[in-house]
Design an enzyme around this catalytic site. Structure first.
Site, PDB file in Angstrom:
ATOM      1  N   GLY A   1       0.844  -1.197   0.000  1.00 53.39           N
ATOM      2  CA  GLY A   1       0.000   0.000   0.000  1.00 53.39           C
ATOM      3  C   GLY A   1       0.877   1.243   0.000  1.00 53.39           C
ATOM      4  O   GLY A   1       0.550   2.254  -0.619  1.00 53.39           O
TER       5      GLY A   1
ATOM      6  N   ASN B   1      -6.420   4.861   9.917  1.00 48.29           N
ATOM      7  CA  ASN B   1      -5.926   3.628  10.519  1.00 48.29           C
ATOM      8  C   ASN B   1      -5.867   3.665  12.039  1.00 48.29           C
ATOM      9  O   ASN B   1      -5.914   2.626  12.683  1.00 48.29           O
ATOM     10  CB  ASN B   1      -4.535   3.275   9.964  1.00 48.29           C
TER      11      ASN B   1
ATOM     12  N   GLN C   1      -7.185   0.796   4.704  1.00 47.29           N
ATOM     13  CA  GLN C   1      -7.955   0.273   5.847  1.00 47.29           C
ATOM     14  C   GLN C   1      -9.408  -0.044   5.488  1.00 47.29           C
ATOM     15  O   GLN C   1     -10.087  -0.741   6.235  1.00 47.29           O
ATOM     16  CB  GLN C   1      -7.941   1.282   6.997  1.00 47.29           C
TER      17      GLN C   1
ATOM     18  N   SER D   1      -4.108  -2.743   0.064  1.00 46.90           N
ATOM     19  CA  SER D   1      -3.033  -3.653   0.466  1.00 46.90           C
ATOM     20  C   SER D   1      -3.631  -4.989   0.881  1.00 46.90           C
ATOM     21  O   SER D   1      -4.575  -5.029   1.681  1.00 46.90           O
ATOM     22  CB  SER D   1      -2.280  -3.012   1.631  1.00 46.90           C
ATOM     23  N   ALA D   2      -3.050  -6.083   0.347  1.00 43.22           N
ATOM     24  CA  ALA D   2      -3.649  -7.413   0.547  1.00 43.22           C
ATOM     25  C   ALA D   2      -3.670  -7.865   2.005  1.00 43.22           C
ATOM     26  O   ALA D   2      -4.614  -8.523   2.441  1.00 43.22           O
ATOM     27  CB  ALA D   2      -2.878  -8.432  -0.300  1.00 43.22           C
ATOM     28  N   HIS D   3      -2.627  -7.486   2.760  1.00 45.23           N
ATOM     29  CA  HIS D   3      -2.522  -8.078   4.105  1.00 45.23           C
ATOM     30  C   HIS D   3      -3.527  -7.525   5.111  1.00 45.23           C
ATOM     31  O   HIS D   3      -3.630  -8.017   6.227  1.00 45.23           O
ATOM     32  CB  HIS D   3      -1.080  -7.981   4.640  1.00 45.23           C
TER      33      HIS D   3
ATOM     34  N   THR E   1       9.294  -8.273 -11.937  1.00 43.52           N
ATOM     35  CA  THR E   1       8.607  -9.554 -12.105  1.00 43.52           C
ATOM     36  C   THR E   1       7.517  -9.685 -11.053  1.00 43.52           C
ATOM     37  O   THR E   1       7.753  -9.451  -9.863  1.00 43.52           O
ATOM     38  CB  THR E   1       9.623 -10.716 -11.987  1.00 43.52           C
TER      39      THR E   1
ATOM     40  N   CYS F   1       2.522   1.600  12.973  1.00 46.90           N
ATOM     41  CA  CYS F   1       3.600   2.323  12.309  1.00 46.90           C
ATOM     42  C   CYS F   1       4.317   3.224  13.303  1.00 46.90           C
ATOM     43  O   CYS F   1       5.404   3.704  13.037  1.00 46.90           O
ATOM     44  CB  CYS F   1       3.023   3.165  11.170  1.00 46.90           C
TER      45      CYS F   1
HETATM   46  N1  PLP Z   1      -2.156   3.436   4.387  1.00 53.06           N
HETATM   47  C1  PLP Z   1      -2.809   3.118   5.505  1.00 53.06           C
HETATM   48  C2  PLP Z   1      -4.033   3.893   5.884  1.00 53.06           C
HETATM   49  C3  PLP Z   1      -2.365   2.071   6.317  1.00 53.06           C
HETATM   50  O1  PLP Z   1      -3.026   1.767   7.429  1.00 53.06           O
HETATM   51  C4  PLP Z   1      -1.201   1.364   5.928  1.00 53.06           C
HETATM   52  C5  PLP Z   1      -0.677   0.288   6.778  1.00 53.06           C
HETATM   53  O2  PLP Z   1      -0.956   0.167   7.935  1.00 53.06           O
HETATM   54  C6  PLP Z   1      -0.571   1.718   4.725  1.00 53.06           C
HETATM   55  C7  PLP Z   1      -1.068   2.770   3.978  1.00 53.06           C
HETATM   56  C8  PLP Z   1       0.634   0.998   4.234  1.00 53.06           C
HETATM   57  O3  PLP Z   1       0.296  -0.249   3.682  1.00 53.06           O
HETATM   58  P1  PLP Z   1       1.403  -1.381   3.554  1.00 53.06           P
HETATM   59  O4  PLP Z   1       1.537  -2.009   4.891  1.00 53.06           O
HETATM   60  O5  PLP Z   1       0.862  -2.348   2.536  1.00 53.06           O
HETATM   61  O6  PLP Z   1       2.647  -0.726   3.085  1.00 53.06           O
END
Ligand code: PLP
Length: 383
Positions: A69, A152, A180, A200-202, A238, A326
């Site tokens: 992301g 987030n 999110q 973001s996949a996770h 790739t 973060c």
């Molecule tokens: N943007 C938001 C609002 C997020 O909460 C996060 C990750 O917590 C990200 C971006 C970053 O995503 P990624 O973990 O895939 O780099």
């Protein structure tokens, strides 16, 4: 164990893992190779592109896979800025907010060193931007509005549809960081007037290290990762076929019964909030109650140090986070809590619980019992 940090990341479900395994075993060929051995991984990427696109009502060819992301956010801001700078020879202006993820705010700060003008909109005490204020900040040089779909840390959902309408009226690109919100709440890029969207996949039971940027077909921005001809020549490298296949499957699962999942998680969230606010004195809920992600509970405990509470919860098998993951390595008050003007004595005692659809009421009951014990014992020992 009670895992309550689903905004940081989610568990990968067996179905997603099953969708990934073939590309790490016998279907390992490079999707860019022209021989027939590569047909299967190539088709897997095509299928995933369409599964991802369906979540937001996009077309498959408008989905560009990235490594995260964070990369998608960087691409949206930097790609728009460099294209605008080259085309107009003026000082491109970007409007974003004070509560974005660092992938946006730090990209904005970097672009300021490259000659951009960036406005960081303030938010109210619940984390909502003002549409009037956004309107007032627009100038003839504004090339991009980037406002996150949902925050987030405090879970506030921004007025995306109104922002999209305003951006359209002025012919300005609208990007939203939906990391999110993607797969958690309904998003329709057409209805909401979104030109670019990061995911973001996770965050939705998919693999880590795989994201995507939706770019509307008429939205022209510069490339960010230069390399080979992958992703239509717009993002070299790739492809991580296994992760992309897993992302696709995770999207399909997220769409299944989305409204039932929202109902269930919202019920758990409201039950937990109510019990905390009623049963633990000197607590405050952060974020907007009406416009809120289903699983988010950001709570400030007065007379408590949030990190001590997290350590004590950890010892009892409860995993939550202070503000956002973060910020875990930094002891300073997060930029989001500062932006909502939370008093310092509350900000330092802020803990974020983020629930998942796999939890039940009985889990919340256990969690509340442990939480009450921890809060009481920390307050009792406070000088
Ligand atoms: N943007 C938001 C609002 C997020 O909460 C996060 C990750 O917590 C990200 C971006 C970053 O995503 P990624 O973990 O895939 O780099």
């Amino acid at each position: 164990m009670l895992y309550c940090d689903n905004a940081a990341t989610t568990s990968m479900v067996p179905d997603v893992l099953r969708a990934m395994i073939p590309y790490m075993k016998d279907k390992y060929s490079n999707p860019s190779s022209v021989y027939s051995f590569s047909d299967v991984p190539r088709e897997a990427i095509m299928k995933a592109r369409s599964q991802v696109a369906k979540v937001i009502g996009a077309r498959p060819e408008e989905i560009y896979f990235t490594a995260s992301g964070t990369e998608a956010d960087n691409w949206a801001l930097k790609g728009t800025f460099y294209r605008a700078k080259r085309d107009n020879n003026r000082t491109p202006h970007i409007i974003t907010t004070q509560i974005e993820h660092h992938a946006i705010t730090h990209s904005g700060e970097f672009l300021e060193t490259q000659g951009a003008r960036v406005t960081y909109l303030p938010v109210d005490e619940n984390g909502l931007i003002s549409i009037d204020q956004l309107h007032r900040e627009i100038t003839p040089d504004t090339v991009l509005i980037s406002v996150m779909t949902a925050n987030n840390e405090i879970g506030t959902i921004e007025p995306i549809e109104e922002i999209g309408a305003l951006a359209k009226e002025y012919g300005i690109f609208f990007h939203t960081d939906a990391v999110q919100a993607f797969g958690q709440i309904p998003i329709d890029v057409e209805k909401f007037g979104i030109d670019m969207l990061s995911a973001s996949a996770h965050k939705l039971h998919g693999p880590k290290g795989c994201g995507m940027l939706y770019i509307r077909d008429n939205c022209e921005i510069d490339n960010f990762i230069h390399g080979g001809g992958q992703e239509g020549g717009h993002r070299g490298g790739t492809e991580n076929v296994a992760a992309i296949a897993g992302f696709g499957r995770a999207c399909e699962l997220a769409r299944d019964n989305m409204s039932a999942k929202i109902r269930h998680v919202t019920m758990l969230r409201n039950y937990m909030i109510k019990r905390i606010l009623y049963e633990i004195p000197y607590t405050k809920l952060n974020g907007d109650m009406r416009h809120r992600l289903p699983g988010n509970i950001s709570i400030s405990f007065q007379y408590i140090d949030g990190n001590s509470l997290l350590t004590m919860l950890d010892e009892r098998g409860v995993f939550a986070s202070a503000g956002s993951a973060c910020n875990a390595s930094s002891n300073s008050i997060s930029h989001v809590l500062r932006a909502i003007r939370l008093p310092e004595e509350l900000a330092v005692g802020t803990v974020r619980f983020t629930l998942s659809e796999n939890m039940q009421r009985i889990d919340i009951d256990r969690l509340i019992k442990i939480l009450k014990d921890c809060v009481y014992s920390l307050r009792k020992n406070k000088p």
